[in-house]
Design an enzyme around this catalytic site. Structure first.
Site, mmCIF file in Angstrom:
data_model
loop_
_atom_site.group_PDB
_atom_site.id
_atom_site.type_symbol
_atom_site.label_atom_id
_atom_site.label_comp_id
_atom_site.label_asym_id
_atom_site.label_seq_id
_atom_site.Cartn_x
_atom_site.Cartn_y
_atom_site.Cartn_z
ATOM 1 N N SER A 31 -9.674 -7.279 -6.297
ATOM 2 C CA SER A 31 -10.483 -6.446 -5.406
ATOM 3 C C SER A 31 -11.548 -7.312 -4.710
ATOM 4 O O SER A 31 -11.211 -8.343 -4.135
ATOM 5 C CB SER A 31 -11.103 -5.301 -6.215
ATOM 6 O OG SER A 31 -11.669 -4.339 -5.394
ATOM 7 N N ASP A 91 -1.607 1.263 -5.128
ATOM 8 C CA ASP A 91 -2.997 1.000 -4.742
ATOM 9 C C ASP A 91 -3.184 1.460 -3.298
ATOM 10 O O ASP A 91 -2.633 0.867 -2.380
ATOM 11 C CB ASP A 91 -3.281 -0.502 -4.878
ATOM 12 C CG ASP A 91 -4.729 -0.857 -4.568
ATOM 13 O OD1 ASP A 91 -5.484 0.028 -4.100
ATOM 14 O OD2 ASP A 91 -5.108 -2.023 -4.796
ATOM 15 N N HIS A 147 -5.448 1.289 -7.632
ATOM 16 C CA HIS A 147 -6.250 0.077 -7.492
ATOM 17 C C HIS A 147 -6.654 -0.487 -8.855
ATOM 18 O O HIS A 147 -6.755 -1.697 -9.030
ATOM 19 C CB HIS A 147 -7.493 0.410 -6.661
ATOM 20 C CG HIS A 147 -8.312 -0.784 -6.284
ATOM 21 N ND1 HIS A 147 -7.793 -1.852 -5.592
ATOM 22 C CD2 HIS A 147 -9.616 -1.081 -6.515
ATOM 23 C CE1 HIS A 147 -8.758 -2.757 -5.407
ATOM 24 N NE2 HIS A 147 -9.857 -2.320 -5.966
#
Lengths: 199, 350
Positions: free
Chosen positions: B127, B294, B327
């Site tokens: 991320s 995601d 995610h």
């Protein structure tokens, strides 16, 4: 597609690749061909494969591999990025035959395509005998085959002519991986073509 | 401008004599330096990436020297908005400068200098952490040999920024925020932080996974609706608990700062939006990983990074991992994901 054991077409392909070239291998499996070309020809290359186990094996082999289906995989490459784009034993599994051939010759100067020759005499004999062929190069039953296109060398060459694709070279192998020197479409089990756009 | 700052970090494994086996782990929005392991007598203190980092794990501490750092502006010990402003003696609060991913990379490079690490064997992050790995490769190409960019994106979309701004607005409009100077009022904007976290949490999960885990299951056992505004569904209870937990320890100003760092991240900006041009200086080899479910940073966003690298003829492998956990997958022990990291890191020459 997973590469089979003891790939006789690898040697043919390696013979057409010059040292230092840029090579894209579509359906690269565990990256064995690219690894061979890196070690023997010092090429720079990428593989594309959709299968988890193949991607993992290619990474473990130190190959640059992009996990993708072939259509999307080619969309990421710019025009003329490669000297050779290889599609080894996979063309017969792709529905959009003309699109993939055009895309390969968009991103590559030349393409190398190998495929099982449906015109091989044993395949003809099998059909004459009333059954679909199963052989070294067509190792599947009709109900579990990943193959969706069945064609002979003559069929392929006719399509190339129609698409304005030039066949630069051709090597044909029998089931033992030995070079076939005559009656190619009859005696050849696996065909390897080196093609390019007509200038 | 900050006159000086502290960075808190942890290390795992040993630095080899050649100092060639160091891996920097960059954290995401709410992460920190405590990547792996447990603190003595604190059974709940397991590091946030413990499943990945340790002896025999993909980031193998028997082979690598792993460094975790709390980023500048964080709230886990590094200098941040809750630290005292030397000019006033009071916490910086809203006066703490907005820091960007580039700033973090420079600060991490100073930590590398301090540790005697001329070049990282790898910089790894998921991320916002993956964005730092990308920025490292661009800004300090000589100092990073591999960049592992996981569940990241080359820049935020309008939708991503929109989520961040709703989170920020929740915090900023909380009456307890006091313009960012809540420390002086001996309070924290708990309601805002809680909402921010609840919203964020929704975007970290996949719809499928939420449906599977919570569905429409009710909190009470009777199976009857209570037709009120209390907690009715399990998902409400879960999100509120997540929000409460987060609001209990995370600094509101750090949350604002981290989301801003995300919003501003766009290495291609200086190159008229040409990501390939931005990545051109990179010398590192790349591994880019995305997860199919995601939707915060979808696989297509990772492909943008991959395609830019391909355009430049740079070394890159890309794995698109099938996972149902959205995610958050980058934090979880998905077998294919861990196998890919293990295989890639296993080939890194030291």
């Amino acid at each position: 597609m997973t590469h089979m054991l003891g790939r006789p077409d690898f040697e043919v392909i390696a013979g057409w690749v010059q040292p230092g070239e840029r090579v894209l291998d579509l359906g690269c499996g565990d990256g064995a061909l690219l690894k061979l070309l890196i070690e023997t020809r010092g090429i720079r290359g990428y593989g594309v494969d959709i299968d988890d186990a193949n991607v993992l094996a290619a990474i473990a082999n130190g190959i640059n591999v992009i996990q993708s289906n072939l259509d999307a995989g080619l969309a990421g490459f710019v025009d003329g990025a490669f000297d050779h784009v290889v599609l080894s034993r996979t063309l017969q599994t792709i529905r959009h035959t003309q699109e993939i051939l055009a895309a390969m010759l968009r991103v590559g100067r030349e393409a190398v395509v190998s495929f099982p020759n449906f015109g091989y005499w044993k395949n003809r004999a099998a059909v004459l005998g009333g059954r679909m062929p199963v052989s070294e190069d067509l190792p599947y039953q009709w109900f579990d085959t990943p193959n969706v296109r069945f064609f002979t060398m003559l069929d392929f060459e006719a399509l190339c002519a129609e698409m304005g694709i030039l066949v630069r070279d051709r090597q044909v192998l029998d089931e033992q991986g030995k070079l076939v020197t005559e009656e190619h479409n009859f005696l050849g089990s696996l065909a390897v073509y080196r093609i390019t756009r007509t200038p | 401008m900050l006159p000086a700052y502290d960075l808190v970090y942890e290390t795992y494994g040993s630095l080899n004599a050649a100092k060639s086996n160091a891996i920097l782990v960059c954290h995401a929005l709410s992460g920190h330096h405590h990547v792996a392991g447990l603190y003595a007598d604190q059974p709940k203190s397991r590091g946030w990436w413990d499943n990945l980092v340790g002896p025999g794990r993909p980031l193998d501490t028997e082979r690598f020297y792993i460094v975790g750092v709390n980023n500048l502006g964080g709230c886990h010990g590094s200098t941040g908005p809750s630290s005292p402003n030397p000019a006033t003696g009071k916490p910086w609060g809203a006066d703490f400068p907005v820091v960007t991913v580039d700033d973090w990379v420079q600060a991490q490079a100073r930590l590398a200098d301090f540790l005697g690490i001329a070049s990282w064997a790898a910089v790894v992050g998921g991320s916002l952490g993956g964005m730092q790995a990308l920025q490292w490769a661009i800004d300090l190409p000589q100092r990073i040999r591999h960049a592992l960019v996981i569940a990241a994106a080359p820049k935020l979309t309008a939708q991503n920024i929109a989520f961040n701004d709703v989170a920020r607005q929740a915090i900023i409009t909380d009456p307890d925020f006091h313009g960012g100077h809540f420390y002086e009022h001996a309070t924290v904007p708990r309601r805002g932080l809680r909402l921010a976290r609840m919203l964020g949490h929704i975007t970290y999960l996949s719809d499928d996974q939420m449906g599977e885990k919570f569905g429409r299951v009710l909190r009470n056992d009777t199976g009857a609706f209570s037709f009120g505004y209390g907690v009715e569904f399990e998902i409400e209870s879960y999100l509120r608990a997540q929000g409460d937990k987060f609001a209990g320890f995370f600094d509101a100003n750090t949350y604002l700062l981290m989301t801003k760092a995300l919003d501003y991240f766009d290495p291609a900006h200086r190159h008229d939006g040409d990501l390939a041009a931005a990545l051109k200086p990179a010398l590192a080899k790349f591994l880019v990983v995305s997860f199919t479910t995601d939707w915060r940073f979808a696989p297509s966003r990772s492909r943008e990074i991959v395609n830019a690298l391909l355009k430049n003829d740079q070394d890159v492998s890309y794995a698109e991992v099938a996972s149902s956990f959205g995610h958050d997958s980058f934090l979880l022990e998905e077998p294919q994901y861990h196998a890919v990291l293990r295989a890639y890191l296993g080939r890194i020459a030291l």
